[in-house]
Design a protein around this motif. Structure first.
Motif, PDB file in Angstrom:
ATOM      1  N   ARG A   1      -6.884 -14.795   1.945  1.00 22.67           N
ATOM      2  CA  ARG A   1      -7.294 -13.582   1.234  1.00 22.67           C
ATOM      3  C   ARG A   1      -6.481 -12.380   1.706  1.00 22.67           C
ATOM      4  NH1 ARG A   1     -13.481 -12.851   1.041  1.00 22.67           N
ATOM      5  NH2 ARG A   1     -13.117 -14.625  -0.357  1.00 22.67           N
TER       6      ARG A   1
ATOM      7  N   GLY B   1      -3.068 -12.500   0.227  1.00 27.68           N
ATOM      8  CA  GLY B   1      -3.093 -12.120  -1.186  1.00 27.68           C
ATOM      9  C   GLY B   1      -3.230 -10.619  -1.362  1.00 27.68           C
ATOM     10  N   TRP B   2      -4.130 -10.014  -0.591  1.00 24.90           N
ATOM     11  CA  TRP B   2      -4.272  -8.550  -0.659  1.00 24.90           C
ATOM     12  C   TRP B   2      -2.940  -7.857  -0.390  1.00 24.90           C
ATOM     13  CZ3 TRP B   2      -9.194  -7.915   2.898  1.00 24.90           C
ATOM     14  CH2 TRP B   2     -10.346  -8.208   2.150  1.00 24.90           C
TER      15      TRP B   2
ATOM     16  N   GLU C   1      -0.118  -8.585  -3.148  1.00 25.05           N
ATOM     17  CA  GLU C   1      -0.411  -7.943  -4.433  1.00 25.05           C
ATOM     18  C   GLU C   1      -0.794  -6.481  -4.281  1.00 25.05           C
ATOM     19  OE1 GLU C   1      -3.271 -10.387  -6.466  1.00 25.05           O
ATOM     20  OE2 GLU C   1      -2.242 -12.231  -5.819  1.00 25.05           O
ATOM     21  N   GLN C   2      -0.771  -5.978  -3.033  1.00 28.14           N
ATOM     22  CA  GLN C   2      -1.111  -4.583  -2.724  1.00 28.14           C
ATOM     23  C   GLN C   2      -2.454  -4.175  -3.355  1.00 28.14           C
ATOM     24  OE1 GLN C   2       0.849  -2.013  -0.530  1.00 28.14           O
ATOM     25  NE2 GLN C   2       0.519  -4.134   0.117  1.00 28.14           N
ATOM     26  N   ARG C   3      -3.463  -5.008  -3.096  1.00 31.46           N
ATOM     27  CA  ARG C   3      -4.818  -4.700  -3.551  1.00 31.46           C
ATOM     28  C   ARG C   3      -5.475  -3.798  -2.496  1.00 31.46           C
ATOM     29  NH1 ARG C   3      -4.969 -10.342  -5.043  1.00 31.46           N
ATOM     30  NH2 ARG C   3      -6.809 -10.792  -3.764  1.00 31.46           N
ATOM     31  N   ILE C   4      -5.020  -2.565  -2.492  1.00 30.47           N
ATOM     32  CA  ILE C   4      -5.352  -1.639  -1.420  1.00 30.47           C
ATOM     33  C   ILE C   4      -6.827  -1.279  -1.427  1.00 30.47           C
ATOM     34  CG2 ILE C   4      -4.888   0.688  -0.518  1.00 30.47           C
ATOM     35  CD1 ILE C   4      -2.015   0.269  -1.775  1.00 30.47           C
ATOM     36  N   ASP C   5      -7.403  -1.054  -2.594  1.00 31.64           N
ATOM     37  CA  ASP C   5      -8.827  -0.702  -2.652  1.00 31.64           C
ATOM     38  C   ASP C   5      -9.687  -1.795  -2.029  1.00 31.64           C
ATOM     39  OD1 ASP C   5      -8.191   1.668  -3.868  1.00 31.64           O
ATOM     40  OD2 ASP C   5      -8.740   1.019  -5.898  1.00 31.64           O
ATOM     41  N   GLU C   6      -9.341  -3.049  -2.278  1.00 29.23           N
ATOM     42  CA  GLU C   6     -10.112  -4.148  -1.706  1.00 29.23           C
ATOM     43  C   GLU C   6      -9.941  -4.203  -0.187  1.00 29.23           C
ATOM     44  OE1 GLU C   6      -9.851  -7.987  -3.739  1.00 29.23           O
ATOM     45  OE2 GLU C   6      -9.010  -6.935  -5.483  1.00 29.23           O
ATOM     46  N   MET C   7      -8.708  -3.991   0.268  1.00 28.24           N
ATOM     47  CA  MET C   7      -8.489  -3.996   1.717  1.00 28.24           C
ATOM     48  C   MET C   7      -9.280  -2.885   2.393  1.00 28.24           C
ATOM     49  SD  MET C   7      -4.576  -4.955   2.771  1.00 28.24           S
ATOM     50  CE  MET C   7      -3.703  -3.959   1.579  1.00 28.24           C
TER      51      MET C   7
ATOM     52  N   GLU D   1      -0.151  -2.197   3.930  1.00 26.01           N
ATOM     53  CA  GLU D   1      -0.105  -1.336   2.743  1.00 26.01           C
ATOM     54  C   GLU D   1       1.212  -0.567   2.767  1.00 26.01           C
ATOM     55  OE1 GLU D   1      -2.423   2.708   1.163  1.00 26.01           O
ATOM     56  OE2 GLU D   1      -3.130   1.652   2.945  1.00 26.01           O
TER      57      GLU D   1
END
Length: 339
Positions: A148, A151-152, A155-161, A206
């Motif tokens: 996970r 993947g974060w 894909e630069q899923r910054i809000d989730e991180m 990030e």
């Protein structure tokens, strides 16, 4: 040369400051906001950018060269026996004009195995100023599987991180340790003194919106290996609470900052003269955070100091005192030699 007032040493960075360092020091700020750090008494270079970051003394020579020429005078015989001609710390002023990216620093074992360094990058912060809503992000609030996290990051899923981290409010006077491996980000509006291991090792989780991209974020190791240094375990509130606090200093006018988990890496003291603060011989950096006074050492002339000054103190200066209506933070090496 002994008690030495140091000028600002501000290598360009990839995130923005807000001019606090320059206001604190009473000097003109550059038009370019990307000077948010002041490396104080530094023998450490920017990762891959030497000699950026190294302190130049008033005589024009490098501090690293001066220490190499007279290591026992600068550091003391016991320190030299343990660490050689290496101060074993780096001190910075840091001005978060924007939230820093979520990132992590490797520990000593990872750095030894993969970066040919005896040091990782545990660090700690002494908050000098903070806006009322200021926070730091410190560790994950729940366990995060390796896939996970990968993947974060990819894909630069910054809000989730960020949503998975602990948001910790900070205010002026707080002292917080950030152990190597712990994901963290300093929030906008925080100005602090940082003491750390003497490296510039950072793994960026990030990078979107910052001038450094993914190619600069894995220390040349590739992200698969670099992410293995991340502490993905949950940090509950009671565990986080153990990263802060102060302790009696054992000397007049001195209070030790940080819990004992910092002791192998570095030490810091809050100096509030009562009527003096007593200083034992040690290589150290003194950051004057308020007021004005006089720094005295048994082998040196008294040095007038005021808020915004940073003073380099060699072991050879001997025992010292800080006097006056003044407050300061003193940073020095850790380990059994000094603690």
């Amino acid at each position: 040369m002994s008690l030495t007032l140091l000028p600002a040493n501000t290598p360009r960075s990839f995130y923005r400051g807000s001019g606090r360092i320059h206001r604190f020091r009473g000097i003109a700020a550059p038009d370019d906001p990307y000077y948010p750090e002041d490396w104080v008494g530094s023998t450490t270079s920017r990762f891959g950018q030497a000699p950026a970051g190294l302190t130049v003394l008033p005589d024009g020579g490098l501090l690293a060269d001066a220490i190499a020429a007279r290591p026992q005078w600068w550091l003391g015989a016991a320190h030299v026996a343990a660490y050689g001609a290496d101060p074993a710390i780096l001190v910075k002023l840091l001005d978060a004009g924007q939230r820093l990216p979520l990132h992590v620093h490797p520990d000593r074992r990872f750095a030894g195995d993969h970066l040919s360094s005896p040091y990782g990058k545990s660090e700690a912060w002494v908050i000098v100023e903070a806006r009322p809503d200021a926070v730091v992000h410190l560790g994950f609030a729940r366990d995060v599987p390796a896939a996970r996290l990968a993947g974060w990051v990819a894909e630069q899923r910054i809000d989730e991180m960020l949503a998975a981290t602990n948001r910790v409010p900070v205010r002026a006077g707080d002292a917080v340790v950030c152990p190597a491996g712990l994901p963290h980000a300093i929030g906008e509006g925080v100005f602090l003194v940082e003491v750390q291991e003497p490296t510039d090792f950072s793994v960026l989780l990030e990078w979107a919106g910052f001038t450094d991209g993914p190619e600069a974020g894995h220390l040349g190791l590739g992200y698969e290996l670099a992410l293995s240094c991340v502490d993905r375990q949950a940090w509950a509130p009671d565990r986080l609470a153990g990263l802060g606090g102060t302790r009696p200093g054992g000397r007049t006018g001195v209070r030790r900052l940080f819990p004992d988990l910092a002791d192998p890496f570095f030490a810091a003291e809050r100096l509030r003269p009562d009527p003096v603060s007593e200083l034992e011989p040690s290589f150290s950096v003194v950051v004057v955070t308020g007021g004005a006074g006089t720094l005295e050492a048994e082998h040196e002339r008294p040095l007038p100091v005021r808020a915004g000054d940073t003073v380099l103190v060699p072991y050879g200066a001997g025992r010292g005192t800080l006097r006056g209506q003044v407050e300061a933070v003193r940073c020095k090496p850790g380990g059994s030699v000094h603690i």
